[in-house]
Design a protein around this motif. Structure first.
Motif, PDB file in Angstrom:
ATOM      1  N   ALA A  74      45.597  29.651  21.976  1.00 18.53           N
ATOM      2  CA  ALA A  74      45.868  30.074  20.599  1.00 18.53           C
ATOM      3  C   ALA A  74      45.221  29.157  19.566  1.00 18.53           C
ATOM      4  CB  ALA A  74      47.379  30.181  20.371  1.00 18.53           C
ATOM      5  N   PRO A  75      45.266  27.810  19.730  1.00 13.84           N
ATOM      6  CA  PRO A  75      44.581  26.957  18.744  1.00 13.84           C
ATOM      7  C   PRO A  75      43.073  27.175  18.696  1.00 13.84           C
ATOM      8  CG  PRO A  75      46.198  25.677  19.972  1.00 13.84           C
ATOM      9  CD  PRO A  75      46.097  27.015  20.654  1.00 13.84           C
ATOM     10  N   VAL A  76      42.463  27.449  19.863  1.00 11.71           N
ATOM     11  CA  VAL A  76      41.024  27.717  19.880  1.00 11.71           C
ATOM     12  C   VAL A  76      40.730  28.995  19.105  1.00 11.71           C
ATOM     13  CG1 VAL A  76      39.088  28.412  21.341  1.00 11.71           C
ATOM     14  CG2 VAL A  76      40.514  26.470  22.006  1.00 11.71           C
ATOM     15  N   VAL A  77      41.502  30.043  19.350  1.00  5.98           N
ATOM     16  CA  VAL A  77      41.289  31.305  18.650  1.00  5.98           C
ATOM     17  C   VAL A  77      41.532  31.143  17.154  1.00  5.98           C
ATOM     18  CG1 VAL A  77      42.169  33.650  18.361  1.00  5.98           C
ATOM     19  CG2 VAL A  77      41.710  32.768  20.642  1.00  5.98           C
ATOM     20  N   ALA A  78      42.552  30.371  16.790  1.00  5.67           N
ATOM     21  CA  ALA A  78      42.809  30.135  15.367  1.00  5.67           C
ATOM     22  C   ALA A  78      41.619  29.434  14.717  1.00  5.67           C
ATOM     23  CB  ALA A  78      44.078  29.302  15.206  1.00  5.67           C
ATOM     24  N   GLY A  79      41.020  28.475  15.430  1.00  2.50           N
ATOM     25  CA  GLY A  79      39.848  27.770  14.898  1.00  2.50           C
ATOM     26  C   GLY A  79      38.653  28.685  14.744  1.00  2.50           C
TER      27      GLY A  79
END
Length: 382
Positions: free
Chosen positions: A113-118
């Protein structure tokens, strides 16, 4: 698998105002993850890969070796739900798992999820991120992919341009930006190449950006020795032609060109300077085109050296069929005036058909059929 995906997609019905369904991983997990098996010790990874992920038995056997520590389906289920949220179909998800089985072990809330948010913050859409994950699932587990795309997207101009080399290799995402890629880009810019030129250079040969900077400098020196210095119009084409070829191979290919096309030193130099890609043609292809252009068409070697683009045209689909058509028209008095061989070889197929086939439907009703057969490699008897 179908029941799992139906459940996933039902729970992922999110209003269009939300940029990403996975922007709230906790909600996603609570909505989509199936309950953990009451008997974790009974979890069979290989059967899960076949029954839930859609892998074949041989694929599952190979992938399960990297997932032997999994004791329940809870984490893989969450990852599959996450992939569904990015728009990946069941077949897409299966292909991703085959490429990177360890993705099923990733933590959705802390890793994916943090990668996708970035990536969302860089302006990528959900479907674009899904395509990226499909091509580079292992890299998508690393947060460094965000900083790398932050650099690559302005350079390549669009995610579509970046995805083209990623279909062949993930070396752009694996390579060190500061020590390798950025120095290579800076050097190529010093050689007079703009961002657009660098992209055109690297889409078919992305390793030019990811190879050792000293080797890139050697490639530039090699292009210069062919008579195409940095800043010249053909420099990019020369650099692409000599990339990863040793000086010995280039020298040997130049000598082969001279012998095959009966060129002098000056003529082979002219041919290469006007069309550097001849250096990457196979010896068999060069020999066949030389035999045809010189022995069948009757072109002079000096003429071929001046228009060396002939060597890049397909012998089977362009050079030979068009030669036979024009010869037929000449022999039957259907050609109103003499034209150079290059004039009709350079045309698109539609333009050639409109100019040399369609006007003669009544006088030569079978010409179109014969031309189409010749382009397929089925030369007519007459």
């Amino acid at each position: 698998m179908l029941r799992l995906r139906t459940s996933i997609l039902t729970h992922l019905a999110i209003p269009s105002s939300s940029a990403y369904p996975c922007s709230s991983p906790c909600r996603l997990l609570s909505a989509t993850a199936p309950p953990i098996s009451p008997n974790p010790s009974s979890f069979a990874v290989e059967d899960y890969l076949v029954g839930t992920c859609g892998l074949t038995r041989p694929q599952a056997l190979k992938a399960s070796a990297k997932l032997s520590h999994l004791k329940s389906p809870s984490k893989p289920d969450a990852v599959l739900a996450f992939l569904a949220g990015l728009g990946l179909s069941g077949a897409d998800a299966a292909a991703v798992v085959v490429k990177d089985p360890r993705l099923l072990c990733a933590k959705v809330d802390k890793t994916l999820a943090p990668v996708v948010a970035g990536l969302t913050g860089l302006g990528l859409s959900r479907s674009e991120i899904g395509r990226l994950v499909s091509l580079a699932p292992a890299n998508s587990r690393c947060r460094s992919i965000v900083s790398k795309l932050d650099y690559y997207l302005p350079l390549f101009g669009s995610i579509d341009n970046l995805l083209r080399p990623l279909r062949r290799s993930n070396c752009l995402l694996r390579c060190n930006l500061d020590k390798v890629v950025k120095p290579n880009v800076a050097f190529l810019q010093e050689c007079g190449l703009g961002a657009c030129d660098i992209v055109k250079l690297c889409i078919p040969a992305e390793r030019i950006l990811t190879t050792n900077p000293e080797q890139v400098r050697a490639m530039v020196a090699c292009a210069q020795r062919l008579g195409m210095p940095p800043g010249s119009g053909m420099f990019r084409y020369a650099l692409q032609a000599v990339a990863f070829l040793t000086q010995e191979k280039i020298t040997a290919k130049v000598e082969y060109l001279k012998n095959t096309f009966r060129w002098s030193d000056a003529e082979v130099a002219l041919a290469v300077s006007r069309n550097p890609s001849v250096l990457r043609r196979s010896k068999e292809s060069l020999q066949r085109k030389s035999d045809f252009l010189i022995s069948v068409v009757g072109l002079e070697p000096a003429y071929i050296s001046r228009i060396s683009v002939f060597i890049t045209f397909s012998l089977e689909c362009r050079l030979r069929p068009r030669h036979y058509v024009v010869n037929f028209l000449k022999e039957n008095g259907l050609l109103d005036r003499e034209r150079s061989y290059y004039a009709f070889c350079r045309m698109t197929d539609k333009a050639f058909t409109d100019k040399y086939i369609c006007p003669h439907k009544e006088a030569a009703p079978h010409l179109a059929k014969y031309y189409a057969a010749a382009c397929r490699g089925e030369l007519p008897a007459q």
